[in-house]
Design an enzyme around this catalytic site. Structure first.
Site, PDB file in Angstrom:
ATOM      1  CG  ASP A  18     -17.629   3.691  71.200  1.00  0.00           C
ATOM      2  OD1 ASP A  18     -18.096   2.653  71.696  1.00  0.00           O
ATOM      3  OD2 ASP A  18     -17.870   4.832  71.645  1.00  0.00           O
ATOM      4  NE  ARG A  60     -27.530   8.685  71.825  1.00  0.00           N
ATOM      5  CZ  ARG A  60     -26.298   8.244  71.978  1.00  0.00           C
ATOM      6  NH1 ARG A  60     -25.270   9.050  71.776  1.00  0.00           N
ATOM      7  NH2 ARG A  60     -26.066   6.992  72.321  1.00  0.00           N
ATOM      8  CD  GLU A 121     -14.813   2.129  74.724  1.00  0.00           C
ATOM      9  OE1 GLU A 121     -13.973   3.026  74.569  1.00  0.00           O
ATOM     10  OE2 GLU A 121     -15.223   1.760  75.840  1.00  0.00           O
TER      11      GLU A 121
HETATM   12  N1  DCP Z   1     -23.967   1.179  79.522  1.00  0.00           N
HETATM   13  C1  DCP Z   1     -24.591   0.880  80.710  1.00  0.00           C
HETATM   14  N2  DCP Z   1     -24.645   1.781  81.709  1.00  0.00           N
HETATM   15  C2  DCP Z   1     -24.089   2.961  81.550  1.00  0.00           C
HETATM   16  C3  DCP Z   1     -23.408   3.270  80.357  1.00  0.00           C
HETATM   17  C4  DCP Z   1     -23.383   2.356  79.332  1.00  0.00           C
HETATM   18  O1  DCP Z   1     -25.101  -0.210  80.856  1.00  0.00           O
HETATM   19  N3  DCP Z   1     -24.169   3.825  82.527  1.00  0.00           N
HETATM   20  C5  DCP Z   1     -23.998   0.185  78.417  1.00  0.00           C
HETATM   21  C6  DCP Z   1     -25.086   0.509  77.434  1.00  0.00           C
HETATM   22  C7  DCP Z   1     -24.393   1.036  76.239  1.00  0.00           C
HETATM   23  C8  DCP Z   1     -23.078   0.339  76.305  1.00  0.00           C
HETATM   24  O2  DCP Z   1     -22.793   0.187  77.693  1.00  0.00           O
HETATM   25  O3  DCP Z   1     -25.091   0.743  75.034  1.00  0.00           O
HETATM   26  C9  DCP Z   1     -21.966   1.106  75.646  1.00  0.00           C
HETATM   27  O4  DCP Z   1     -21.847   2.362  76.290  1.00  0.00           O
HETATM   28  P1  DCP Z   1     -21.379   3.652  75.514  1.00  0.00           P
HETATM   29  O5  DCP Z   1     -20.943   4.636  76.527  1.00  0.00           O
HETATM   30  O6  DCP Z   1     -20.414   3.293  74.455  1.00  0.00           O
HETATM   31  O7  DCP Z   1     -22.695   4.237  74.878  1.00  0.00           O
HETATM   32  P2  DCP Z   1     -23.566   3.724  73.673  1.00  0.00           P
HETATM   33  O8  DCP Z   1     -22.877   2.696  72.871  1.00  0.00           O
HETATM   34  O9  DCP Z   1     -24.915   3.361  74.180  1.00  0.00           O
HETATM   35  O10 DCP Z   1     -23.752   5.030  72.835  1.00  0.00           O
HETATM   36  P3  DCP Z   1     -22.679   5.814  71.953  1.00  0.00           P
HETATM   37  O11 DCP Z   1     -23.115   5.644  70.553  1.00  0.00           O
HETATM   38  O12 DCP Z   1     -22.801   7.214  72.438  1.00  0.00           O
HETATM   39  O13 DCP Z   1     -21.330   5.234  72.209  1.00  0.00           O
END
Ligand code: DCP
Length: 716
Positions: A18, A60, A121
């Site tokens: 991920d 964060r 992912e």
């Molecule tokens: N995303 C989005 N809207 C959301 C959730 C996520 O557009 N409500 C997009 C932005 C994120 C990407 O999908 O960067 C991947 O989501 P993840 O849930 O894997 O979260 P992140 O990669 O941002 O953070 P983490 O390191 O916690 O996985």
């Protein structure tokens, strides 16, 4: 409902990778000055600084969360850098993120079967790589274990205060007493660490990973230690992991099933499930789901890593919350056109780059009625066969919307409302294309050939759609053609709780890609069935699709299309009155081919065929089902009947007259296109022309027969 699949092997090595704060990393790579700074990606909507969709780990630490808006984030972290998501057509443009995800996938797929599960992912089946390492180069034999591997978190490993954690990990990896499964996991640790370092080196992105014996456990582990770390789940730690895990955190238990387990069965953690015998769970939730629940409580999951590097569907959507709700049909049509344009572009690039075509177009919407007693009623999702070409997709999507609206508010409501607000609002819209299957390799070659031709020819391709039964799939949807997508699993759906647990009001257009990957998981079995059936009769739709993609790349000759669609619809109406669409003599592809300059490729074989064609009146006759009859056999028949080359399958049918027969004149096939056809087809033609000279392979790939390219003329 989830379905239990037997554990295929208890000695698999599966990784879930991920990406860390993915969109932020993509933006930071574009603007390296942002690296290391608290950063967030916000949607393009300016209200209160836009909603945060990705938050860097630096931000964060200040308490910035994805549920916040830009203004709130500024309050808790004044120095936060807010980057807007790119915008195209008035909505988020995720293409940059998609291709960044593809870069990562291409690296990860080097070591094992790889399944792209969302925009950021990936699942990897590293069993073979781990077995090979164990046999040839086991960890104990290595002089040095990579630092990244030594930083792994091994669940259950006793890291007492003061002990050297890396040393503990090294000892675990090198244990001689370990059983085979743990030894495989140890190899998995090294392989995944190496892959993650490679991803960092080649893409500048960090990622985290979970390593376990199945997908479920790997996925649970990957998020446990972020960013840029990996977590391992040995079998001995499974119970410890699941015992305290809140039930709603499990994939597929974030929704109704999870709620039912909590409220009806008093199950709050996965461990709580252990108290129920399998029969009891089956009694309550059905045989399959009951067994699935019994299995997950014990960390058993047989789900295989599908070898899939590309998404299962494409979607384009947008939310229109609050005052932005769409309240008139023209407003909906405007946005549908935008969404369809984007979808069409992506379908064309998928066709172009990956040689894949989608077969189902689905429209989803969320709506409300202002004076509604029946407020629970949902806007029905509608789907129809997908026709390629922006104008066609737009037309079909709009028809789907109208069909949905009719059902949602009642026929008379739609009739009377015109352009005026009549008590309903659309709060989100999305179009998606699913049932994507690869096209036979040869058909791409034809597509390439068409790319070089002038657009004026493409209006003449339209009759192709009428050539055979496949054409029915390409027809514009009449109301009877619409089918409701009953199962949310069947198509891309709106985000569901289980996928988006952290979000409050997620923006659809920003999520679509993740949803694309996540929602289709249960489609796989039906998809492969479709795939089988499809490859056999793909050509007409491919040609239609190619035409459509050319429409886009060649300045959209809309007037031709409209004219053709009119013609097409009238054929369709005829068909619907109960008659079969009749073949109209020479298939149009031949007409099309004949109108091109001959020999654009200067091929000797083309010229040879041309000569042959000029010098004889040979007819090629092709049995529609030549299965079981080799091409060699076909050429033998050709030898016996020099003036009538035929497949043996056909020859036999001709005799007993039970099957329909189809024929071509050699001179109807323009020699100039032969060299652009796939080698199998070239062989096939060569075998007819020179039955003694050419000894083609007996195996012809399904969907790669000449009959798939030259739609047959019905033999009178
Ligand atoms: N995303 C989005 N809207 C959301 C959730 C996520 O557009 N409500 C997009 C932005 C994120 C990407 O999908 O960067 C991947 O989501 P993840 O849930 O894997 O979260 P992140 O990669 O941002 O953070 P983490 O390191 O916690 O996985």
């Amino acid at each position: 409902m989830p379905v239990a699949k037997p554990e295929s092997s208890d000695s698999r090595v599966i990784a879930h990778v991920d990406m860390d704060c993915f969109y932020v990393q993509v933006e930071q790579r574009k603007q390296p000055q942002l690296r290391g700074l608290p950063t967030a990606v916000v949607q393009y909507n300016e209200w209160k600084g836009g909603a945060l969709i990705a938050v860097s780990y630096e931000a964060r630490k200040f308490g910035v969360k994805r549920s916040m808006r830009g203004a709130e984030a500024k309050e808790v972290c004044p120095q936060i850098q807010l980057v807007q998501v790119p915008v195209a057509r008035g909505k988020a443009d995720l293409n940059g993120y998609r291709s960044a995800g593809s870069e990562v996938v291409s690296i990860l797929s080097r070591r094992g079967r790889c399944e792209r599960a969302s925009i950021d992912e990936v699942y990897l089946d590293l069993t073979d790589a781990a077995e090979t390492m164990l046999a040839e180069n086991p960890p104990q034999s290595l002089e040095k274990i990579d630092e990244e591997a030594l930083k792994s978190h091994i669940l259950g490993l006793n890291n007492e205060d003061g002990s050297d954690i890396k040393e503990n990990v090294r000892n675990w990896i090198n244990r001689h007493s370990a059983d085979h499964r743990d030894k495989l996991l140890a190899c998995g640790i090294l392989i995944v660490a190496e892959l993650r370092m490679q991803v960092l080196k080649e893409t500048e992105f960090t990622c985290s990973a979970g390593i376990a014996h199945n997908k479920m456990l790997a996925k649970l582990a990957s998020g446990m230690n972020k960013p840029s770390q990996q977590t391992v789940v040995p079998s001995s730690s499974v119970n410890g992991l699941l015992n305290t895990l809140p039930i709603r955190k499990m994939k597929q238990l974030g929704g109704k099933l999870g709620i039912s387990l909590q409220t009806d069965m008093g199950v709050n953690t996965v461990g709580d499930l252990l108290q129920f015998p399998e029969e009891k769970l089956q009694e309550r939730y059905g045989v399959n789901t009951g067994t699935w629940l019994w299995n997950i409580a014990r960390g058993i999951s047989g789900e295989a890593v599908e070898g899939r590097l590309l998404p299962k569907s494409h979607g384009s959507g947008k939310t229109f919350t609050g005052p932005r709700a769409l309240k008139t049909v023209p407003a909906v049509q405007h946005w549908l056109n935008q969404l369809c344009e984007e979808l069409s572009e992506r379908l064309c690039s998928d066709l172009d780059q990956n040689k894949r075509m989608a077969h189902t177009l689905t429209l989803h919407a969320r709506a409300y009625k202002s004076s509604d007693s029946d407020s629970q009623k949902k806007f029905p999702s509608k789907s129809c066969p997908l026709r390629y070409g922006t104008a066609k997709i737009q037309e079909d999507a709009f028809n789907l919307f109208q069909a949905g609206l009719r059902e949602y508010i009642g026929f008379y409501g739609v009739k009377t409302q015109g352009n005026h607000y009549s008590g309903w609002g659309i709060t989100s819209l999305s179009v998606s294309a699913s049932k994507i299957v690869p096209i036979p390799s040869g058909t791409c070659s034809i597509a390439k050939y068409f790319h070089g031709q002038s657009t004026s020819h493409f209006s003449s391709m339209q009759p192709l759609d009428n050539v055979n039964g496949e054409a029915m799939l390409l027809l514009p949807p009449g109301s009877e053609c619409y089918s409701e997508v009953n199962s949310p699993k069947a198509e891309v759906d709106f985000p569901k709780e289980e996928s988006w647990t952290e979000d409050t009001v997620p923006e659809l257009d920003l999520q679509e890609q993740k949803v694309n990957f996540l929602k289709d998981e249960d489609l796989s079995s039906s998809l492969s069935k479709t795939q089988d059936g499809f490859t056999q009769d793909i050509s007409p739709s491919l040609l239609s699709g190619t035409e459509a993609c050319l429409e886009q790349s060649q300045n959209k000759q809309e007037s031709d299309i409209t004219k053709d669609e009119g013609q097409f619809k009238s054929e369709y109406n005829k068909e619907r009155k109960g008659k079969r669409v009749k073949d109209k003599g020479t298939p149009s592809i031949l007409e099309l081919f004949k109108s091109y300059n001959p020999y654009p490729f200067g091929s000797s074989f083309s010229q040879e065929l041309k000569k042959t064609a000029e010098g004889t009146d040979a007819r090629l006759t092709i049995g529609l089902e030549s299965k079981g009859h080799s091409l060699a056999e076909q050429s033998e028949v050709g030898k016996e009947k020099p003036m009538h080359c035929s497949s043996s399958g056909y020859g036999r049918d001709e005799g007993d007259g039970r099957r329909e027969a189809w024929s071509y004149s050699i001179d109807e096939i323009d020699p100039s296109v032969i060299d652009e056809l796939p080698p199998e087809i070239q062989d096939e033609i060569k075998a007819w022309v020179h039955p003694h000279k050419w000894r083609p392979n007996n195996t012809v790939r399904r969907g790669c027969k000449i009959s798939h390219y030259f739609s047959p003329t019905k033999k009178s």
